[in-house]
Write a protein that holds these residues in place. Sequence first.
Motif, PDB file in Angstrom:
ATOM      1  N   TYR A   1     108.297 -60.750 -15.918  1.00  0.00           N
ATOM      2  CA  TYR A   1     108.201 -61.318 -14.570  1.00  0.00           C
ATOM      3  C   TYR A   1     108.639 -60.281 -13.532  1.00  0.00           C
ATOM      4  CZ  TYR A   1     107.776 -66.179 -16.238  1.00  0.00           C
ATOM      5  OH  TYR A   1     107.360 -67.336 -16.812  1.00  0.00           O
TER       6      TYR A   1
ATOM      7  N   MET B   1     112.257 -62.133  -8.936  1.00  0.00           N
ATOM      8  CA  MET B   1     111.726 -63.497  -8.770  1.00  0.00           C
ATOM      9  C   MET B   1     112.847 -64.533  -8.853  1.00  0.00           C
ATOM     10  SD  MET B   1     111.732 -65.407 -11.832  1.00  0.00           S
ATOM     11  CE  MET B   1     110.353 -66.488 -11.859  1.00  0.00           C
TER      12      MET B   1
ATOM     13  N   TYR C   1     100.955 -66.095 -20.308  1.00  0.00           N
ATOM     14  CA  TYR C   1     101.202 -64.957 -19.411  1.00  0.00           C
ATOM     15  C   TYR C   1     100.612 -63.630 -19.917  1.00  0.00           C
ATOM     16  CZ  TYR C   1     103.879 -62.739 -15.629  1.00  0.00           C
ATOM     17  OH  TYR C   1     104.256 -62.077 -14.477  1.00  0.00           O
TER      18      TYR C   1
ATOM     19  N   TYR D   1      99.729 -57.478 -12.724  1.00  0.00           N
ATOM     20  CA  TYR D   1     101.128 -57.910 -12.796  1.00  0.00           C
ATOM     21  C   TYR D   1     101.885 -57.170 -11.697  1.00  0.00           C
ATOM     22  CZ  TYR D   1     100.060 -59.768 -17.426  1.00  0.00           C
ATOM     23  OH  TYR D   1      99.525 -60.477 -18.462  1.00  0.00           O
TER      24      TYR D   1
ATOM     25  N   ASN E   1     102.176 -68.648  -5.788  1.00  0.00           N
ATOM     26  CA  ASN E   1     103.535 -68.095  -5.774  1.00  0.00           C
ATOM     27  C   ASN E   1     103.607 -66.589  -6.025  1.00  0.00           C
ATOM     28  OD1 ASN E   1     105.602 -70.080  -5.173  1.00  0.00           O
ATOM     29  ND2 ASN E   1     104.691 -71.238  -6.859  1.00  0.00           N
ATOM     30  N   SER E   2     102.892 -66.108  -7.063  1.00  0.00           N
ATOM     31  CA  SER E   2     103.019 -64.682  -7.407  1.00  0.00           C
ATOM     32  C   SER E   2     102.518 -63.823  -6.261  1.00  0.00           C
ATOM     33  CB  SER E   2     102.203 -64.346  -8.655  1.00  0.00           C
ATOM     34  OG  SER E   2     102.524 -65.208  -9.690  1.00  0.00           O
TER      35      SER E   2
ATOM     36  N   ASP F   1     104.944 -64.137  -3.111  1.00  0.00           N
ATOM     37  CA  ASP F   1     106.212 -63.409  -3.323  1.00  0.00           C
ATOM     38  C   ASP F   1     105.986 -61.906  -3.193  1.00  0.00           C
ATOM     39  OD1 ASP F   1     107.599 -65.730  -3.758  1.00  0.00           O
ATOM     40  OD2 ASP F   1     107.800 -65.502  -5.927  1.00  0.00           O
TER      41      ASP F   1
ATOM     42  N   LEU G   1      96.581 -60.939  -8.062  1.00  0.00           N
ATOM     43  CA  LEU G   1      97.489 -61.946  -8.647  1.00  0.00           C
ATOM     44  C   LEU G   1      96.760 -63.282  -8.681  1.00  0.00           C
ATOM     45  CD1 LEU G   1     100.683 -60.529  -6.967  1.00  0.00           C
ATOM     46  CD2 LEU G   1      99.803 -60.104  -9.257  1.00  0.00           C
TER      47      LEU G   1
END
Length: 323
Positions: A44, A48, A129, A148, A167-168, A171, A249
């Motif tokens: 991740y 995060m 993932y 990623y 979200n990814s 962020d 993403l």
Amino acid sequence: MKDLDILIIGAGPIGLACAIEAQKAGLNYLIVEKGALVNSLFNYPLFMTFFSTADRLEIGNIPFMCLAPKPGRQEALEYYRSVANNKKLNINLYEKVEKVKKQLDEGFIVLTSKAEYKAKNVIVATGFYDIPIYMDIPGETLPKVRHYYKEPHEYVMQKILVVGANNSAVDAALEIWRKGGDVTMVIRGDKIGDRVKYWVKPDIENRIKEGSIKAYFNSELLEITDKEVKIKTAGKETIVLENDFVLALTGFRPNFEMLQNFGVEINQQEQCFPAHNLETMETNIPGLFLAGVVCGGLNTHKWFIENSRVHAVKIVEYILRKN
Ligand SMILES: Cc1cc2nc3c(=O)[nH]c(=O)nc-3n(C[C@H](O)[C@H](O)[C@H](O)COP(=O)(O)OP(=O)(O)OC[C@H]3O[C@@H](n4cnc5c(N)ncnc54)[C@H](O)[C@@H]3O)c2cc1C
């Protein structure tokens, strides 16, 4: 070859939860994990923050102590590592499961990159993932394109295109902009995703409104070259922007090919739902179970840690009942 009651594929939070339940029930189990312990969490973004509070990420009723209400990646790694150590869970790391073959009499032969095992039951807790959802556009395999996101530093003083609005993507866009990257977002829909963390959504919306982060809504990335990106915008007009890095993403998906090789039926009409009984978690192959976020198929938002921890209990109770 040693006979196992359960072989668990994947040492994510839910694979660990399954191991804890098996251990409690006195069953002979082993987790086989292709990467590091909780490999998805390990990969991740460094900074995060989980949308769940710490108590909802707990497994095996072991308290997750954390100063802020919502933990970050590092605290989650500490937590799951201490759970695995304290419970002395049987885990083989850096060993990939390659084949699961149902035996005619009972159980399975499981072939991995290192060994062969015999197990009465197999639990597939492999998450989603490992496989990004690709855009399938020219230039997607260039080295400047990433599926990623890890941290902002390498993007400082660079022109970054972030594809996505969940979200990814949000962020990453905010973090990179705050460290001095020049960020543009390309978003298929007409707004930022509804699932974006409630405390982050106003932040991104306001940065877009004030023009700090540029965003093209109802738009699509068409092509990536070494120095540029080509975007089809809302008015169907195609624009070309200078670009140094693309962060695509656009989400992830379970490994359906692997599930099908194991014999699990995939319903292509229903978001690639992998066949399983919602009560027992048993697939169309008796003795082969699914646990955790892999259960949602393409609907990767259906299950998360806090609502799929219970799969471990359901599976082990069912295995004990049928014995
Ligand atoms: C950025 C991000 C933030 C999230 N935040 C939250 C949150 O706040 N709260 C929440 O509840 N959920 C959250 N989720 C969802 C959830 O945390 C994760 O998807 C979680 O990791 C699911 O646990 P799992 O054990 O089902 O799968 P995973 O953690 O993905 O574990 C699967 C494991 O299986 C291994 N594996 C795969 N194939 C093989 C193979 N062939 N052989 C051996 N091992 C294999 C993988 O290496 C991996 O370690 C988040 C997800 C993401 C991506």
